[in-house]
Design a protein around this motif. Structure first.
Motif, PDB file in Angstrom:
ATOM      1  N   PRO A   4       0.907  -1.286   0.088  1.00  0.00           N
ATOM      2  CA  PRO A   4       0.091  -0.100   0.180  1.00  0.00           C
ATOM      3  C   PRO A   4       0.733   1.183   0.043  1.00  0.00           C
ATOM      4  O   PRO A   4       0.478   2.159  -0.575  1.00  0.00           O
ATOM      5  N   GLU A   5       2.185   1.344   0.647  1.00  0.00           N
ATOM      6  CA  GLU A   5       2.925   2.260   0.640  1.00  0.00           C
ATOM      7  C   GLU A   5       3.604   2.859  -0.648  1.00  0.00           C
ATOM      8  O   GLU A   5       3.814   3.985  -0.633  1.00  0.00           O
ATOM      9  N   GLY A   6       3.608   1.846  -1.477  1.00  0.00           N
ATOM     10  CA  GLY A   6       4.391   1.957  -2.580  1.00  0.00           C
ATOM     11  C   GLY A   6       3.813   1.895  -3.816  1.00  0.00           C
ATOM     12  O   GLY A   6       2.485   2.111  -3.819  1.00  0.00           O
ATOM     13  N   ALA A   7       4.380   1.533  -5.202  1.00  0.00           N
ATOM     14  CA  ALA A   7       3.530   1.465  -6.286  1.00  0.00           C
ATOM     15  C   ALA A   7       4.330   0.202  -6.946  1.00  0.00           C
ATOM     16  O   ALA A   7       5.414   0.139  -6.942  1.00  0.00           O
ATOM     17  N   THR A   8       3.565  -0.436  -7.941  1.00  0.00           N
ATOM     18  CA  THR A   8       4.159  -1.455  -8.602  1.00  0.00           C
ATOM     19  C   THR A   8       3.136  -1.262 -10.108  1.00  0.00           C
ATOM     20  O   THR A   8       2.318  -1.554 -10.042  1.00  0.00           O
ATOM     21  N   ALA A   9       3.916  -0.970 -11.255  1.00  0.00           N
ATOM     22  CA  ALA A   9       3.231  -0.862 -12.320  1.00  0.00           C
ATOM     23  C   ALA A   9       3.976  -1.893 -13.547  1.00  0.00           C
ATOM     24  O   ALA A   9       5.180  -2.027 -13.419  1.00  0.00           O
ATOM     25  N   TYR A  10       3.220  -1.961 -14.605  1.00  0.00           N
ATOM     26  CA  TYR A  10       3.828  -2.653 -15.800  1.00  0.00           C
ATOM     27  C   TYR A  10       3.611  -1.827 -17.123  1.00  0.00           C
ATOM     28  O   TYR A  10       2.476  -1.384 -17.387  1.00  0.00           O
ATOM     29  N   VAL A  11       4.591  -1.740 -17.943  1.00  0.00           N
ATOM     30  CA  VAL A  11       4.539  -0.818 -19.174  1.00  0.00           C
ATOM     31  C   VAL A  11       4.898  -1.965 -20.215  1.00  0.00           C
ATOM     32  O   VAL A  11       5.816  -2.829 -20.129  1.00  0.00           O
ATOM     33  N   ASP A  12       3.879  -2.093 -20.982  1.00  0.00           N
ATOM     34  CA  ASP A  12       4.040  -2.859 -22.394  1.00  0.00           C
ATOM     35  C   ASP A  12       4.789  -2.095 -23.354  1.00  0.00           C
ATOM     36  O   ASP A  12       4.256  -1.288 -24.228  1.00  0.00           O
ATOM     37  N   SER A  13       6.276  -2.338 -23.594  1.00  0.00           N
ATOM     38  CA  SER A  13       6.904  -1.623 -24.588  1.00  0.00           C
ATOM     39  C   SER A  13       8.027  -2.411 -24.511  1.00  0.00           C
ATOM     40  O   SER A  13       8.413  -3.687 -24.021  1.00  0.00           O
ATOM     41  N   ASN A  14       9.023  -1.768 -25.346  1.00  0.00           N
ATOM     42  CA  ASN A  14      10.461  -2.818 -26.100  1.00  0.00           C
ATOM     43  C   ASN A  14      11.607  -1.912 -25.521  1.00  0.00           C
ATOM     44  O   ASN A  14      11.482  -0.657 -25.857  1.00  0.00           O
ATOM     45  N   VAL A  15      12.676  -2.667 -25.165  1.00  0.00           N
ATOM     46  CA  VAL A  15      13.891  -1.841 -24.853  1.00  0.00           C
ATOM     47  C   VAL A  15      14.633  -1.386 -25.826  1.00  0.00           C
ATOM     48  O   VAL A  15      15.123  -0.289 -25.772  1.00  0.00           O
ATOM     49  N   LEU A  16      14.083  -1.738 -27.183  1.00  0.00           N
ATOM     50  CA  LEU A  16      14.594  -0.918 -28.397  1.00  0.00           C
ATOM     51  C   LEU A  16      13.910   0.435 -28.542  1.00  0.00           C
ATOM     52  O   LEU A  16      14.587   1.198 -29.418  1.00  0.00           O
ATOM     53  N   THR A  17      12.973   0.916 -27.761  1.00  0.00           N
ATOM     54  CA  THR A  17      12.481   2.269 -27.636  1.00  0.00           C
ATOM     55  C   THR A  17      12.397   2.810 -26.544  1.00  0.00           C
ATOM     56  O   THR A  17      11.480   2.906 -25.844  1.00  0.00           O
ATOM     57  N   PRO A  18      13.680   3.004 -25.937  1.00  0.00           N
ATOM     58  CA  PRO A  18      13.817   3.614 -24.617  1.00  0.00           C
ATOM     59  C   PRO A  18      13.137   5.087 -24.400  1.00  0.00           C
ATOM     60  O   PRO A  18      12.561   4.909 -23.104  1.00  0.00           O
ATOM     61  N   GLU A  19      12.959   5.917 -25.217  1.00  0.00           N
ATOM     62  CA  GLU A  19      12.146   7.006 -24.877  1.00  0.00           C
ATOM     63  C   GLU A  19      10.580   6.774 -24.590  1.00  0.00           C
ATOM     64  O   GLU A  19      10.191   7.288 -23.747  1.00  0.00           O
ATOM     65  N   ARG A  20      10.033   5.831 -25.419  1.00  0.00           N
ATOM     66  CA  ARG A  20       8.847   5.562 -24.980  1.00  0.00           C
ATOM     67  C   ARG A  20       8.790   4.802 -23.692  1.00  0.00           C
ATOM     68  O   ARG A  20       7.740   4.915 -22.917  1.00  0.00           O
ATOM     69  N   VAL A  21       9.608   3.925 -23.393  1.00  0.00           N
ATOM     70  CA  VAL A  21       9.834   3.292 -22.019  1.00  0.00           C
ATOM     71  C   VAL A  21       9.935   4.391 -21.027  1.00  0.00           C
ATOM     72  O   VAL A  21       8.996   4.294 -20.031  1.00  0.00           O
ATOM     73  N   LEU A  22      10.714   5.137 -21.176  1.00  0.00           N
ATOM     74  CA  LEU A  22      10.729   6.569 -20.074  1.00  0.00           C
ATOM     75  C   LEU A  22       9.513   7.213 -20.063  1.00  0.00           C
ATOM     76  O   LEU A  22       9.220   7.445 -18.810  1.00  0.00           O
ATOM     77  N   GLU A  23       8.841   7.654 -21.160  1.00  0.00           N
ATOM     78  CA  GLU A  23       7.723   8.196 -21.102  1.00  0.00           C
ATOM     79  C   GLU A  23       6.606   7.586 -20.399  1.00  0.00           C
ATOM     80  O   GLU A  23       5.929   8.094 -19.462  1.00  0.00           O
ATOM     81  N   ALA A  24       6.450   6.142 -20.577  1.00  0.00           N
ATOM     82  CA  ALA A  24       5.317   5.605 -19.777  1.00  0.00           C
ATOM     83  C   ALA A  24       5.871   5.416 -18.393  1.00  0.00           C
ATOM     84  O   ALA A  24       4.944   5.341 -17.284  1.00  0.00           O
ATOM     85  N   ALA A  25       7.026   4.999 -18.013  1.00  0.00           N
ATOM     86  CA  ALA A  25       7.440   4.846 -16.573  1.00  0.00           C
ATOM     87  C   ALA A  25       7.556   6.029 -15.906  1.00  0.00           C
ATOM     88  O   ALA A  25       7.099   5.820 -14.618  1.00  0.00           O
ATOM     89  N   ALA A  26       7.288   7.323 -16.515  1.00  0.00           N
ATOM     90  CA  ALA A  26       7.259   8.396 -15.757  1.00  0.00           C
ATOM     91  C   ALA A  26       5.979   8.880 -15.005  1.00  0.00           C
ATOM     92  O   ALA A  26       5.733   9.609 -14.299  1.00  0.00           O
ATOM     93  N   ARG A  27       4.989   7.889 -15.419  1.00  0.00           N
ATOM     94  CA  ARG A  27       3.523   7.971 -14.989  1.00  0.00           C
ATOM     95  C   ARG A  27       3.804   7.291 -13.410  1.00  0.00           C
ATOM     96  O   ARG A  27       2.820   7.836 -12.618  1.00  0.00           O
ATOM     97  N   THR A  28       4.737   6.837 -13.283  1.00  0.00           N
ATOM     98  CA  THR A  28       4.726   5.996 -11.875  1.00  0.00           C
ATOM     99  C   THR A  28       6.162   6.406 -11.033  1.00  0.00           C
ATOM    100  O   THR A  28       6.045   6.616  -9.890  1.00  0.00           O
ATOM    101  N   LEU A  29       7.118   6.779 -11.957  1.00  0.00           N
ATOM    102  CA  LEU A  29       8.431   6.806 -11.149  1.00  0.00           C
ATOM    103  C   LEU A  29       8.768   8.690 -11.350  1.00  0.00           C
ATOM    104  O   LEU A  29       8.382   9.097 -12.276  1.00  0.00           O
ATOM    105  N   ASP A  30       9.260   9.010 -10.332  1.00  0.00           N
ATOM    106  CA  ASP A  30       9.834  10.526 -10.457  1.00  0.00           C
ATOM    107  C   ASP A  30      11.378  10.511 -11.022  1.00  0.00           C
ATOM    108  O   ASP A  30      12.173  10.316  -9.954  1.00  0.00           O
ATOM    109  N   PHE A  31      11.405  10.796 -12.303  1.00  0.00           N
ATOM    110  CA  PHE A  31      12.994  10.734 -12.731  1.00  0.00           C
ATOM    111  C   PHE A  31      13.796  11.865 -12.330  1.00  0.00           C
ATOM    112  O   PHE A  31      14.859  12.249 -12.704  1.00  0.00           O
TER     113      PHE A  31
END
Length: 271
Positions: A128-155
């Motif tokens: 409850p204190e944290g968060a765990t999310a899943y992003v459906d993406s590909n390591v070959l598209t790092p910018e898309r990965v980062l954009e989606a991950a930023a909805r959960t992580l504070d970069f």
């Protein structure tokens, strides 16, 4: 866990293909899991017939992940994790280790396999204190990965990037290095990079088995030399003992004499 992000046309919308072996399912089979098909068991058995040591590599890789996450939480103070190419859930997944030590930890898993996505939705629950999310993406598209991950992580805060047995799926070494650089460039000072991959030039039996696997119709996985694996950490502060067989990276007290295996890894800090 929070609802995973999905992108139309990617893995969430693809059909699981049980007619060809898949590395995540074979890995699950070697770890003793049940989330695999007969074709994966056949490929896994064919691999172990040539190189039985792959089971040790699979389990040692998971133990390396546990030890690095433990260090990151307890000694480096990291509370955010971006785990790309997570594979099928087994024991001691990144969020389980991190949140067991620091319940407020936030974790984003990234994969592009539909079976992994389905299991992640069902099994990867956050504290409850944290968060765990899943992003459906590909390591070959790092910018898309980062954009989606930023909805959960504070970069703007230090983050650990976990690349466990995923870079071998990128055939071109320069492209693999570019992916790592682009991901790490987006993370602030104090962030960390954890990489482990199968290594070439250590065990001929491993290389023979991997070459046979790559010809099976499955997505190829490319072994790299220790120097090539080490190059992923260029520009970062590589922590002791450097890039070593994963069994030798800060082993538990009861495993101080662990064998040298053809799976190398390391952990580094971004200055």
């Amino acid at each position: 866990m929070s609802d995973p992000e999905t992108t139309p046309g990617t893995a969430a919308h693809q059909k699981i293909d049980s007619s060809v072996p898949h590395s995540a399912r074979i890995w699950n089979y070697w770890l003793g899991g049940k989330d695999n098909y007969p074709v994966d068991e056949e490929a896994g058995d064919a691999y172990t017939a040539v190189f039985p040591g792959i089971v040790t590599i699979a389990r040692s890789s998971r133990a390396f992940l546990r030890r690095t996450i433990t260090y990151l939480v307890t000694e480096a103070g990291i509370r955010q994790f971006l785990d790309i190419g997570t594979g099928l859930p087994t024991a001691d997944n990144t969020h389980e280790v991190a949140q067991r030590l620091a319940p407020e930890s936030r974790i984003v898993y990234v994969d592009n396999d539909p079976m992994v996505l389905a299991h992640a939705r069902a099994l990867l629950y956050s504290t409850p204190e944290g968060a765990t999310a899943y992003v459906d993406s590909n390591v070959l598209t790092p910018e898309r990965v980062l954009e989606a991950a930023a909805r959960t992580l504070d970069f703007s805060r230090p983050t650990a990037l976990i690349l466990s047995n995923i870079l071998g799926h990128i055939a071109d070494h320069d492209e693999a290095r570019s992916v790592v650089t682009r991901l790490m460039d987006a993370l602030p000072s104090g962030s960390h990079l954890s990489v482990n991959d199968g290594s070439r030039g250590i065990d001929p039996g491993f290389e023979q088995a991997q070459d046979g696997y790559n010809e099976s119709g499955a997505v190829p996985y490319n072994l790299r030399t220790v120097d090539e694996i080490t190059s992923f950490f260029d520009g970062l502060e590589l922590l002791e003992p450097g890039v070593v067989p994963v069994t030798r990276w800060r082993p538990d007290a009861d495993a101080a004499d662990a064998p040298v295996i053809a799976e190398h890894g390391g952990l580094a800090r971004k200055p």
